[in-house]
Design a protein around this motif. Structure first.
Motif, PDB file in Angstrom:
ATOM      1  N   GLU A 168      12.066 -11.363 -20.451  1.00  0.00           N
ATOM      2  CA  GLU A 168      12.453 -11.469 -21.838  1.00  0.00           C
ATOM      3  C   GLU A 168      13.689 -10.851 -22.240  1.00  0.00           C
ATOM      4  O   GLU A 168      14.767 -11.416 -22.809  1.00  0.00           O
TER       5      GLU A 168
ATOM      6  N   LEU B 240      15.343  -4.038 -27.266  1.00  0.00           N
ATOM      7  CA  LEU B 240      14.146  -4.343 -26.464  1.00  0.00           C
ATOM      8  C   LEU B 240      13.891  -3.204 -25.532  1.00  0.00           C
ATOM      9  O   LEU B 240      12.917  -2.627 -25.460  1.00  0.00           O
TER      10      LEU B 240
ATOM     11  N   ALA C 152       7.017  -9.184 -17.718  1.00  0.00           N
ATOM     12  CA  ALA C 152       7.169 -10.082 -18.658  1.00  0.00           C
ATOM     13  C   ALA C 152       8.506  -9.409 -19.580  1.00  0.00           C
ATOM     14  O   ALA C 152       9.292 -10.265 -19.897  1.00  0.00           O
ATOM     15  N   GLU C 153       8.619  -8.200 -19.773  1.00  0.00           N
ATOM     16  CA  GLU C 153       9.548  -7.824 -20.535  1.00  0.00           C
ATOM     17  C   GLU C 153      10.899  -7.818 -19.819  1.00  0.00           C
ATOM     18  O   GLU C 153      12.085  -8.038 -20.533  1.00  0.00           O
TER      19      GLU C 153
ATOM     20  N   VAL D 248       9.037 -17.535 -20.720  1.00  0.00           N
ATOM     21  CA  VAL D 248       8.450 -16.445 -20.017  1.00  0.00           C
ATOM     22  C   VAL D 248       7.023 -16.895 -19.477  1.00  0.00           C
ATOM     23  O   VAL D 248       6.714 -16.951 -18.374  1.00  0.00           O
TER      24      VAL D 248
ATOM     25  N   ALA E 129      13.418 -10.507 -28.477  1.00  0.00           N
ATOM     26  CA  ALA E 129      12.351 -10.588 -27.546  1.00  0.00           C
ATOM     27  C   ALA E 129      11.166 -11.007 -28.618  1.00  0.00           C
ATOM     28  O   ALA E 129      11.132 -10.475 -29.707  1.00  0.00           O
ATOM     29  N   GLY E 130      10.154 -11.980 -28.262  1.00  0.00           N
ATOM     30  CA  GLY E 130       9.141 -12.491 -29.035  1.00  0.00           C
ATOM     31  C   GLY E 130       9.393 -13.590 -29.729  1.00  0.00           C
ATOM     32  O   GLY E 130       8.492 -14.300 -30.332  1.00  0.00           O
ATOM     33  N   ASN E 131      10.657 -13.978 -29.486  1.00  0.00           N
ATOM     34  CA  ASN E 131      11.131 -15.226 -30.006  1.00  0.00           C
ATOM     35  C   ASN E 131      10.119 -16.502 -29.437  1.00  0.00           C
ATOM     36  O   ASN E 131       9.852 -16.311 -28.162  1.00  0.00           O
TER      37      ASN E 131
ATOM     38  N   VAL F 127      11.713 -18.000 -26.089  1.00  0.00           N
ATOM     39  CA  VAL F 127      11.595 -17.153 -25.053  1.00  0.00           C
ATOM     40  C   VAL F 127      10.221 -16.686 -24.388  1.00  0.00           C
ATOM     41  O   VAL F 127       9.906 -16.960 -23.306  1.00  0.00           O
ATOM     42  N   HIS F 128       9.329 -16.662 -25.412  1.00  0.00           N
ATOM     43  CA  HIS F 128       7.837 -16.446 -25.098  1.00  0.00           C
ATOM     44  C   HIS F 128       7.166 -17.551 -24.380  1.00  0.00           C
ATOM     45  O   HIS F 128       6.583 -17.396 -23.079  1.00  0.00           O
TER      46      HIS F 128
ATOM     47  N   VAL G 224      17.009 -13.035 -23.398  1.00  0.00           N
ATOM     48  CA  VAL G 224      17.489 -12.843 -24.576  1.00  0.00           C
ATOM     49  C   VAL G 224      19.055 -12.359 -24.428  1.00  0.00           C
ATOM     50  O   VAL G 224      19.962 -12.734 -25.075  1.00  0.00           O
TER      51      VAL G 224
END
Lengths: 242, 610
Positions: A102, B12, A98-99, A123, A114-116, A119-120, A106
């Motif tokens: 992301e 990140l 997942a990262e 993903v 990340a975590g937007n 984006v989330h 990004v």
């Protein structure tokens, strides 16, 4: 865009004494889906890398959306416009599946961080689509070859692009995943994107591929519809008629 | 063209926990730091403690100036070579695949790495030169000018090398096409050597530069009586030359920085594998891995190429001889090496005051390793890169035979290195002399310890006494380490267990093999000393005195360090092996029953059940 999405003029690329691509002229219309077939070492991957701007031609000129890749600005445009998948398989050993997604999202400006939520959401959708949801927290060393291939394709699809370059994207995929792959490619094309895909298994892709180029020793020796190319001597040598 | 701020990407990457770093890796890193830190730190401390007395005469110190003159083009040459191979801007394969093809601001992505490399090189050069000044200050009175001139020279050399490396990394050509640049650099390197080595050639330019450099300060009359580099004795040319060189190198570095971030992906991607492989190798081994990777790049052999099948020695030799015609790099290196040897042997004794057959032998051995090694390396690599299929089944004798040649090369190189190191270490001991006997005015033979007998000035038995035990110990260790450790086998048969190519894995493996050899070096020294003392008992002193040329505290510290290193090595390897196998099993590369520890655990579980 008025001109073709990709234009190659007398492009050659040599690796030492080996000429992988020879004096190639090619135009790919916007929104087309072109298949590249050929024996191992026929120059498919080199051609795709050249179009993606990752290799420098020994001679000739390559344009993407009218931008010359021989210039810094042209390569910058290619980084915006061209997505590459299926060929690299290089991942960060410390990032999860997942990262990775992301990170690429990004980096392409899909979200500030990340975590937007955007984006989330993107993903999650791709992980589900690629059947990687159960392994979203796995690091690459914990993935099988097929899963890595799926991740690589998901990385190519998560970013915005106008041209999708796929180098044997179906390698190592199970039948279901392979079916989903071609569905995704078709969806990409229907959204207006242009696709260049190299594959050793073009069977059943007649509807998807507008044109097939058959390469031998860096030269296009046959081009046209899949059935027509399969019926040429080169196509028979490659076994496309079987 | 909008570019995403890399800060969020960096955030990140930086905030991601390093969950793949195992305890074994951390231990191994500590092990490496202790090993190399201890080795070189010990050498430095020993050199400081045993600095020769009386101090070298000004005539002996003149050679430092010659070396500095040669170091500027040499630094540039090395920088170009480093740039053609890897370059000062490290990019990993993952970055090449995932970050480079993005619209990120490339300047912000790549330039900080370049500046870091530049700063590191400058600091390293200055630190090394400063260490030299510290050493000199123990023997001589060093004036204030020497304290800034010599570190300044080191910093400028680092700046110059990194700038050249940056230019080479951003250069568009992928082949070895810089004949003109190479020729200019070779001339710049060779002319000073020739002019100083041959008295019948006009040596005026070299002498002028020699005397204007910082080391020229040491050549002032009566340098040992008055402060070196004191204000009154500083020639104006020295700081002027330094400023000019610094300015040139600075401009070069800035230009290189501007070129690096604009360079084509191909230049960066081509080196990504090298950087990744080198980083992995450095994690696991030593600089030998980097050297081998460099060799692979120099010969334009793709890192992803599989190991070649084994074939007859004659066929491979013939093919490489024919190949030398197309790529004469090894021949050029060998020629340059022999030219350097000629200069060392013919010219240096007159200038440095070092005489004696031992010094000439040492120079010849060094050149042999440096110059002939590249010629033999392709043969060795081709013959010692067996196919994975050849390693199955895991027969001890078959594996030992397969890798005996690699072991022989490693042992030879390590043995010679050991002799050179031991010569440097022990020759500097009280009583040691480069002339084959006691230094003029120094203590009588035997009074200073074993350095007189087994140092570089000692007789042939002393050399053999060091070489034989070293060779024996390292041969056993090498073969045993290569064959007996299951992870070596697993590493070879696994496809890409660490995400590295087979060649990189092979290099990493060689690196791990070389590490214990270096670790054995300090342990083998007392053994060699004992043999030497037995062969030639030191007059008026016992074996114990011969074994203890160093202060007792240093010996105790060395032993403690050795034990700690050994424990870390074993513990780290065991832990790493466990993690490595788990990753292989997770990746379905290995069957659960195919490795020894797994089989052992199964057996233990079965016994437990019964």
């Amino acid at each position: 865009m008025a001109g073709p999405a990709v234009r190659l003029a007398a492009v050659s690329r040599a690796f030492g004494a080996v000429e992988a691509v020879r004096h190639l002229d090619l135009e790919v219309a916007e929104g087309a889906c072109i298949g590249l077939v050929g024996h191992n070492g026929s120059g498919k991957s080199t051609l795709l890398q050249l179009i993606a701007g990752r290799l420098r031609p020994s001679s000739g000129r390559i344009e993407v959306d009218g931008h010359d890749l021989g210039t810094h600005a042209g390569r910058a445009h290619a980084r915006h416009a061209v997505a590459v998948g299926g060929a690299t398989g290089a991942f960060y050993p410390d990032l999860t599946v997942a990262e990775h997604l992301e990170l690429v999202a990004v980096a392409h400006g899909l979200g500030e961080r990340a975590g937007n939520p955007v984006v989330h959401e993107r993903v999650d959708a791709l992980l589900t689509r690629a059947a990687l949801e159960p392994r979203r927290d796995a690091v690459p060393s914990q993935l099988s070859t097929g899963m890595r291939q799926k991740l690589d394709l998901a990385l190519a699809l998560i970013r915005p692009s106008r041209l999708l370059v796929l180098d044997e994207p179906d390698r190592g995929l199970d039948p279901a995943a392979r079916h989903r792959l071609w569905e995704d490619v078709d969806a990409y094309r229907r959204d207006g994107g242009t696709v260049l895909v190299a594959t050793h298994q073009p069977e059943g892709l007649d509807a998807l591929l507008d044109e097939v180029l058959l390469l031998e020793y860096g030269e296009v020796v046959a081009r046209g519809a899949l059935a027509a190319v399969a019926d040429t001597p080169a196509g028979r040598r490659l076994g496309l008629d079987r | 063209m909008s570019a995403t701020a890399p800060a969020s990407v960096a955030h990140l990457l930086q905030t991601t926990p390093r969950r793949t770093r195992t305890t074994g890796e951390v231990l191994y890193a500590v092990y490496l730091v202790l090993l190399f830190g201890g080795l070189y730190g010990g050498l430095l401390i020993h050199a400081i403690l045993t600095i020769p007395t009386p101090p070298p005469s000004p005539a002996q110190l003149r050679w430092l100036g010659t070396v500095l003159v040669a170091l500027a083009p040499a630094a540039a040459l090395l920088g170009v070579r480093f740039g053609r191979w890897a370059g000062p801007v490290p990019v990993t394969q993952a970055e090449a695949s995932l970050l480079l093809p993005t619209p990120l601001d490339r300047r912000r992505l790549l330039l900080p790495r370049y500046w870091w490399s530049l700063g590191l090189a400058v600091l390293l050069g200055a630190a090394l030169a400063l260490a030299g000044v510290v050493l000199l200050s123990l023997a001589l009175t060093v004036g204030p000018a020497a304290w800034w001139l010599l570190p300044g020279c080191g910093a400028v050399l680092g700046l110059l090398a990194t700038g050249c490396a940056g230019l080479a990394q951003s250069w568009p050509a992928t082949g070895r096409r810089h004949g003109l640049v190479r020729m200019v650099l070779a001339l710049a390197l060779g002319v000073p050597l020739l002019t100083t080595a041959t008295p019948w050639l006009p040596a005026v330019p070299a002498e002028a530069v020699l005397r204007s450099l910082a080391a020229g300060l040491l050549d002032q009359p009566g340098a040992t009586e008055r402060p070196i580099g004191a204000g009154a004795t500083v020639p104006l040319a020295a700081p002027t030359l330094l400023v000019v060189l610094a300015s040139t190198a600075g401009v070069l570095a800035v230009v290189a920085g501007d070129r690096v971030w604009r360079s084509h992906d191909e230049e960066l991607v081509a080196r990504a594998g090298v950087h990744g492989g080198a980083a992995a190798s450095l994690r696991m081994g030593d600089l030998r891995a980097v050297t081998q990777l460099a060799s692979a790049r120099v010969r334009r052999r793709p890192l992803s190429s599989p190991p070649l099948p084994r074939r007859s020695v004659g066929a491979v030799t013939w093919r490489h001889l024919v190949g030398l015609r197309a790529q004469p790099g090894p021949l050029v290196r060998a020629g340059l090496g022999w030219a350097l040897a000629t200069w060392l042997v013919l010219a240096t004794p007159d200038r440095v005051g070092l005489t004696g057959i031992a010094f000439r032998i040492m120079a010849a051995c060094g050149v042999l390793v440096l110059a002939v090694g590249p010629l033999l390396e392709p043969l060795r690599r081709e013959h010692d890169a067996p196919l994975a299929a050849e390693l199955l089944p895991f027969g001890f004798a078959r594996l030992a035979r397969l890798h005996l040649r690699a072991a022989t090369v490693l042992v030879t190189v390590t043995g010679l290195s050991g002799v050179l190191l031991a010569g440097l270490l022990l020759g500097a001991a009280p009583g040691g002399s480069a002339a084959g006997g006691p230094a003029p005015g120094g203590p009588a033979p035997g009074a200073g310890g074993v350095g007189t007998w087994v140092g570089w000035g000692g007789p042939a038995p002393g050399w053999l006494a060091l070489l034989v035990p070293l060779a024996a110990v390292t041969a056993v260790i090498t073969v045993a380490d290569r064959v007996r450790q299951p992870e070596n086998l697993a590493e070879v048969v696994a496809a890409m267990p660490l995400g590295a190519t087979p060649e990189v894995l092979g290099v990493a493996l060689a690196a791990r093999l070389a590490t214990p050899l270096f670790g054995m070096l300090p342990l083998a020294l007392p053994l060699g000393a004992a043999v030497a003392a037995t062969l030639q008992p030191v007059p008026g002193a016992g074996v114990a005195a011969a074994l203890l040329p160093l202060p007792g505290g240093v010996v105790v510290a060395a032993v403690v360090l050795g034990v700690v290193l050994l424990a870390l090595r074993v513990g780290g390897l065991l832990l790493w092996l466990s993690e490595f196998e788990r990753s292989l099993l997770d990746a379905e590369v290995l069957e659960p029953s195919s490795t020894i520890p797994i089989a052992w655990r199964r057996l233990r579980a079965r016994l437990h059940r019964h």
